[in-house]
Scaffold this motif. Structure first.
Motif: not given
Ligand SMILES: Cc1ncc(C[n+]2csc(CCOP(=O)(O)OP(=O)(O)O)c2C)c(N)n1
Ligand code: SF4
Ligand code: SF4
Lengths: 260, 83
Positions: A24-30, A33, B15-19, B41, B61-64
């Motif tokens: 996805t094009h969403y920002c990291p942690g958004c 998703g 994306k390395g969001c670290a959640l 990332y 995880c927001p990105d599966a």
């Protein structure tokens, strides 16, 4: 003596089938998703993928159609419920849902959502409330919290000047045409699980022809809130939930009965 | 014996969001600061033994991006509940 049997390996969790392989094009942690994934999981588990038609909004989720492995159309800003109405009326056997942000649904699309609910359209709406306009650079939304800083309220939302946040779920639940209206949040695993259950109920409402269904999901926008992803989840819990209580606002009693 | 699990993090999606790092109840995930994904990332990875395959990281995880595995002893009658 026999050697101990080798343990089997079980896949406990994987990407849902209703997702494409695109990132996805969403920002990291958004948490857009997370909402996407929950919808895909529910559609998979209910076996609805082949007959589901999604309606994407304008907003950060404008490209939602690329990420779901199913039929999708793209609506003009705010008009997703109107498009979904047309699709559902022409193809009543199909499952139709919209995915809309708070700018899309509660601002420019206020008329469309209210009237779709008033008409009791048998569609499902997934409403992403992140209290801001994400796509356009973080302007104030109708759901922005009092005092919250945005690019168009740099000193914090002044309720004297711009009014108070709109509680869409509470308002829509007053419409007789609605079958299921609830608010959930995506700020932790427990709440994400509850959100998934609510999505099941919303699609079930549509499958049973019980009228308009909506799940409002409190969601994060780390980029425009200017808070890191983890703290953004805390912001939802501490700042948004008190203004937008997590509750069931309308549940058609048929839904709590077992299917015959 | 504790349940043995592990995760695989997809470089294309993470994306390395670290959640997941803050969500893991076993504290066995961290961002890999020695590596960048093709998208640039620092991806999440397991840093220690102790993963139980609870899937909490995958749920947040927001990105599966996370696939979760768990060892199931063949002799046990009942497989552990999935997450
Ligand atoms: C007719 C029209 N008016 C205005 C815009 C500009 N615009 C694009 S997205 C958006 C708001 C998006 O906010 P929201 O629906 O909350 O979604 P988010 O990006 O936060 O997910 C606006 C005003 C537009 N694209 N079309
Ligand atoms: S701008 Fe906000 S809502 Fe949009 S993708 Fe980025 S974090 Fe998500
Ligand atoms: S599956 Fe559970 S224990 Fe294993 S890394 Fe993920 S959150 Fe931690």
């Amino acid at each position: 003596m026999t050697a101990p049997a080798k343990p089997e390996v079980k896949v406990v969790f994987q990407r849902p089938e209703s997702f494409t392989d695109l990132t996805t094009h969403y920002c990291p942690g958004c948490t857009h998703g997370v909402a996407h994934r929950l919808i895909a999981e529910v559609i998979d588990e209910m076996g609805l993928r082949e007959k589901t038609i999604g309606v994407a909004p304008v907003g950060c989720s404008v490209f939602a159609y690329k990420y779901f492995n199913m039929d999708f159309v793209e609506a003009p800003h705010g008009r997703a419920p109107a498009m979904a109405t047309g699709i559902k009326r022409v193809l009543p056997q199909n499952t139709v849902f919209t995915y809309q942000g708070d700018g899309d649904l509660a601002s420019i699309g206020m008329a469309e959502i209210m009237h779709a609910a008033a008409r009791g359209e048998n569609i499902t709406v997934i409403f992403i409330n992140n209290a801001i306009y994400g796509m356009t650079g973080g302007q104030m939304a109708p759901t922005t919290l009092p005092g919250m800083t945005t690019t168009s309220s740099p000193f914090g939302r002044d309720v004297e000047l711009t009014g108070f946040p709109i509680r869409m779920s509470e308002m829509l639940a007053t419409m007789d045409g609605t079958g299921y209206i609830v608010r959930r949040s995506l700020h932790d695993v427990k709440n994400i699980r509850k959100a998934k259950k609510a999505l099941f109920m919303a699609f079930e409402t549509q499958e049973r022809g019980l009228g308009f269904s909506m799940v409002e999901l409190l969601s994060s926008c780390p980029t425009n809130w200017k808070i890191d992803p983890s703290k953004s989840l805390e912001f939802i819990a501490e700042r948004m939930v008190p203004v937008f209580p997590l509750d069931d606002f309308k549940v058609n009693p048929e839904l709590t009965k077992k299917r015959a | 014996m504790p349940v043995k699990g592990w995760i695989e993090v997809d470089d294309m999606h993470c994306k390395g969001c670290a959640l997941c790092v803050s969500a893991c109840p076993q504290d066995v995930i961290a961002l890999n600061m020695d590596r960048l994904t093709p998208k640039g990332y620092h991806p999440a990875h397991l840093i220690d033994e102790g993963c139980t395959g609870c899937a909490v990281c995958a749920i947040i995880c927001p990105d599966a991006a996370i696939t979760v595995f768990r060892e199931v002893p063949v002799h046990s009658k009942k497989a552990p509940e999935s997450a």
